[in-house]
Design a protein around this motif. Sequence first.
Motif, PDB file in Angstrom:
ATOM      1  N   VAL A 146       0.772  22.782  -1.538  1.00  0.00           N
ATOM      2  CA  VAL A 146       1.442  21.699  -2.405  1.00  0.00           C
ATOM      3  C   VAL A 146       1.058  20.478  -1.852  1.00  0.00           C
ATOM      4  O   VAL A 146       1.453  20.232  -0.725  1.00  0.00           O
ATOM      5  CB  VAL A 146       3.044  22.182  -2.527  1.00  0.00           C
ATOM      6  N   GLN A 147       0.602  19.360  -2.642  1.00  0.00           N
ATOM      7  CA  GLN A 147       0.368  18.090  -2.220  1.00  0.00           C
ATOM      8  C   GLN A 147       1.372  17.305  -3.142  1.00  0.00           C
ATOM      9  O   GLN A 147       1.308  17.400  -4.195  1.00  0.00           O
ATOM     10  CB  GLN A 147      -1.108  17.859  -2.513  1.00  0.00           C
ATOM     11  N   ALA A 148       1.940  16.269  -2.447  1.00  0.00           N
ATOM     12  CA  ALA A 148       2.495  15.307  -3.180  1.00  0.00           C
ATOM     13  C   ALA A 148       2.937  14.052  -2.050  1.00  0.00           C
ATOM     14  O   ALA A 148       2.669  14.046  -0.984  1.00  0.00           O
ATOM     15  CB  ALA A 148       4.015  15.772  -3.640  1.00  0.00           C
ATOM     16  N   ASN A 149       3.413  12.791  -2.746  1.00  0.00           N
ATOM     17  CA  ASN A 149       3.550  11.817  -1.936  1.00  0.00           C
ATOM     18  C   ASN A 149       5.001  11.966  -0.969  1.00  0.00           C
ATOM     19  O   ASN A 149       4.780  11.394   0.183  1.00  0.00           O
ATOM     20  CB  ASN A 149       3.927  10.502  -2.710  1.00  0.00           C
ATOM     21  N   HIS A 150       5.869  12.737  -1.423  1.00  0.00           N
ATOM     22  CA  HIS A 150       6.893  13.379  -0.470  1.00  0.00           C
ATOM     23  C   HIS A 150       7.191  14.491  -0.889  1.00  0.00           C
ATOM     24  O   HIS A 150       7.433  15.057  -2.195  1.00  0.00           O
ATOM     25  CB  HIS A 150       8.097  12.461  -0.793  1.00  0.00           C
ATOM     26  N   LEU A 151       7.689  15.466  -0.060  1.00  0.00           N
ATOM     27  CA  LEU A 151       8.027  17.214   0.028  1.00  0.00           C
ATOM     28  C   LEU A 151       9.146  17.232   0.862  1.00  0.00           C
ATOM     29  O   LEU A 151       9.294  16.843   2.040  1.00  0.00           O
ATOM     30  CB  LEU A 151       6.943  17.780   0.366  1.00  0.00           C
ATOM     31  N   ASP A 152       9.898  18.218   0.178  1.00  0.00           N
ATOM     32  CA  ASP A 152      11.033  18.629   1.103  1.00  0.00           C
ATOM     33  C   ASP A 152      11.040  20.323   1.008  1.00  0.00           C
ATOM     34  O   ASP A 152      11.540  20.738  -0.258  1.00  0.00           O
ATOM     35  CB  ASP A 152      12.442  17.976   0.659  1.00  0.00           C
ATOM     36  N   PRO A 153      10.671  21.079   1.708  1.00  0.00           N
ATOM     37  CA  PRO A 153      10.360  22.348   1.468  1.00  0.00           C
ATOM     38  C   PRO A 153      11.818  23.012   1.616  1.00  0.00           C
ATOM     39  O   PRO A 153      12.039  24.282   1.160  1.00  0.00           O
ATOM     40  CB  PRO A 153       9.430  22.769   2.589  1.00  0.00           C
ATOM     41  N   MET A 199       0.819  -1.100   0.050  1.00  0.00           N
ATOM     42  CA  MET A 199       0.015  -0.013  -0.155  1.00  0.00           C
ATOM     43  C   MET A 199       0.903   1.336  -0.030  1.00  0.00           C
ATOM     44  O   MET A 199       1.848   1.431   0.748  1.00  0.00           O
ATOM     45  CB  MET A 199      -0.778  -0.108   1.327  1.00  0.00           C
ATOM     46  N   LYS A 200       0.653   2.289  -1.074  1.00  0.00           N
ATOM     47  CA  LYS A 200       1.342   3.348  -0.884  1.00  0.00           C
ATOM     48  C   LYS A 200       0.969   4.308   0.168  1.00  0.00           C
ATOM     49  O   LYS A 200       0.224   4.463   0.978  1.00  0.00           O
ATOM     50  CB  LYS A 200       0.931   4.196  -2.343  1.00  0.00           C
ATOM     51  N   ASP A 201       2.248   5.081   0.647  1.00  0.00           N
ATOM     52  CA  ASP A 201       2.070   6.112   1.663  1.00  0.00           C
ATOM     53  C   ASP A 201       1.044   7.177   1.217  1.00  0.00           C
ATOM     54  O   ASP A 201       0.783   7.599   0.040  1.00  0.00           O
ATOM     55  CB  ASP A 201       3.459   6.638   1.835  1.00  0.00           C
ATOM     56  N   GLU A 202       0.222   7.406   2.040  1.00  0.00           N
ATOM     57  CA  GLU A 202      -0.712   8.686   1.744  1.00  0.00           C
ATOM     58  C   GLU A 202      -0.076   9.920   1.537  1.00  0.00           C
ATOM     59  O   GLU A 202       1.033  10.186   2.081  1.00  0.00           O
ATOM     60  CB  GLU A 202      -1.656   8.868   2.987  1.00  0.00           C
ATOM     61  N   PRO A 203      -0.280  10.779   0.747  1.00  0.00           N
ATOM     62  CA  PRO A 203       0.376  11.905   0.411  1.00  0.00           C
ATOM     63  C   PRO A 203       0.418  13.033   1.723  1.00  0.00           C
ATOM     64  O   PRO A 203      -0.486  12.841   2.520  1.00  0.00           O
ATOM     65  CB  PRO A 203      -0.472  12.794  -0.777  1.00  0.00           C
ATOM     66  N   VAL A 204       1.210  14.159   1.526  1.00  0.00           N
ATOM     67  CA  VAL A 204       1.192  15.070   2.636  1.00  0.00           C
ATOM     68  C   VAL A 204       1.139  16.391   1.911  1.00  0.00           C
ATOM     69  O   VAL A 204       1.159  16.389   0.566  1.00  0.00           O
ATOM     70  CB  VAL A 204       2.807  15.262   2.940  1.00  0.00           C
ATOM     71  N   LYS A 264      -3.391  20.654 -14.257  1.00  0.00           N
ATOM     72  CA  LYS A 264      -2.829  20.471 -12.967  1.00  0.00           C
ATOM     73  C   LYS A 264      -1.452  20.962 -12.892  1.00  0.00           C
ATOM     74  O   LYS A 264      -1.008  21.418 -12.023  1.00  0.00           O
ATOM     75  CB  LYS A 264      -2.734  18.826 -12.763  1.00  0.00           C
ATOM     76  N   PRO A 265      -0.301  20.953 -14.293  1.00  0.00           N
ATOM     77  CA  PRO A 265       0.723  21.815 -13.741  1.00  0.00           C
ATOM     78  C   PRO A 265       0.571  23.245 -13.699  1.00  0.00           C
ATOM     79  O   PRO A 265       1.756  23.992 -13.431  1.00  0.00           O
ATOM     80  CB  PRO A 265       1.494  21.473 -15.346  1.00  0.00           C
ATOM     81  N   TYR A 266      -0.597  23.768 -13.703  1.00  0.00           N
ATOM     82  CA  TYR A 266      -0.711  25.292 -13.747  1.00  0.00           C
ATOM     83  C   TYR A 266      -1.611  25.692 -12.423  1.00  0.00           C
ATOM     84  O   TYR A 266      -2.221  26.775 -12.555  1.00  0.00           O
ATOM     85  CB  TYR A 266      -1.166  25.813 -14.933  1.00  0.00           C
ATOM     86  N   GLY A 267      -1.823  24.722 -11.430  1.00  0.00           N
ATOM     87  CA  GLY A 267      -2.337  25.113 -10.271  1.00  0.00           C
ATOM     88  C   GLY A 267      -3.631  24.661 -10.233  1.00  0.00           C
ATOM     89  O   GLY A 267      -4.637  25.048  -9.356  1.00  0.00           O
ATOM     90  N   ALA A 268      -4.159  23.535 -11.192  1.00  0.00           N
ATOM     91  CA  ALA A 268      -5.677  23.355 -11.071  1.00  0.00           C
ATOM     92  C   ALA A 268      -5.881  21.936 -10.472  1.00  0.00           C
ATOM     93  O   ALA A 268      -4.725  21.135 -10.614  1.00  0.00           O
ATOM     94  CB  ALA A 268      -6.238  23.341 -12.570  1.00  0.00           C
ATOM     95  N   GLY A 269      -6.867  21.419  -9.899  1.00  0.00           N
ATOM     96  CA  GLY A 269      -7.073  20.052  -9.675  1.00  0.00           C
ATOM     97  C   GLY A 269      -6.851  19.624  -8.292  1.00  0.00           C
ATOM     98  O   GLY A 269      -7.322  18.590  -7.944  1.00  0.00           O
ATOM     99  N   LEU A 270      -6.374  20.493  -7.311  1.00  0.00           N
ATOM    100  CA  LEU A 270      -6.266  20.072  -6.129  1.00  0.00           C
ATOM    101  C   LEU A 270      -7.389  20.500  -5.126  1.00  0.00           C
ATOM    102  O   LEU A 270      -7.907  21.331  -4.930  1.00  0.00           O
ATOM    103  CB  LEU A 270      -4.887  20.934  -5.431  1.00  0.00           C
ATOM    104  N   LEU A 271      -8.169  19.148  -4.715  1.00  0.00           N
ATOM    105  CA  LEU A 271      -9.192  19.257  -3.869  1.00  0.00           C
ATOM    106  C   LEU A 271      -8.932  19.532  -2.584  1.00  0.00           C
ATOM    107  O   LEU A 271      -8.588  18.314  -1.896  1.00  0.00           O
ATOM    108  CB  LEU A 271     -10.155  18.062  -4.378  1.00  0.00           C
TER     109      LEU A 271
END
Length: 216
Positions: free
Chosen positions: A66-73, A1-6, A201-208
Amino acid sequence: MKDEPVIARIRLNPHSRDVQRDLRDATEMHRTVMRMVPDGLGDSPRSQAGLLYRLDETDNSSTLLVQANHLDPARLPAGYGKADIKSLTPMFTALRKGLAVRYRIVLNPSKRERLTLEARGKRGRILPLSGADADQWWLRRAADAGLQIHVLTPTNMPPIRPRRQDSDGMRHSLIRYDGTATVADPGALHDAVRTGIGRGKPYGAGLLSLAPAPAA
């Protein structure tokens, strides 16, 4: 099972030249947020990373989600903004049929142009939708995503025209929807939050974004 995004909530520094550049140019904003995900993700790094983002602006501030599987600010430009990260696992765990929620999403409502029989074999242009047509588009997409919409409030956003040299120059019309809904299909909604909804999505659309609705 994949990790949930952050998800990272980044309060942008209005004095940063990098921020000022990205607010003017969606292509540069996309490059900046992609810096936060791991390298070496292949030919479709945004999709592989599960990266989605949205810019929420008020009169006094700009916040980048910003939502993704892994993020490093830490990989953002110096002085770009203050980032707070949280897991989406508690939100996914809370999803159940009948749950009342508040939502926000920026979308690129569109459809493909129908061509005449003489043009068979060719693909029609992508046409932006507006007004009632856009609202109906969102209602259909929301239903597919497991949401029964009760209230929708549209806000027209500034359109996006990518500035890359290799871009086709297509104008992406964006509409933000805010409102309330009921969870009809938790599984479908989980998938929609993870993968995003619609084009652009590459231009800031789609994040619910979802939050519990206040009790009536």
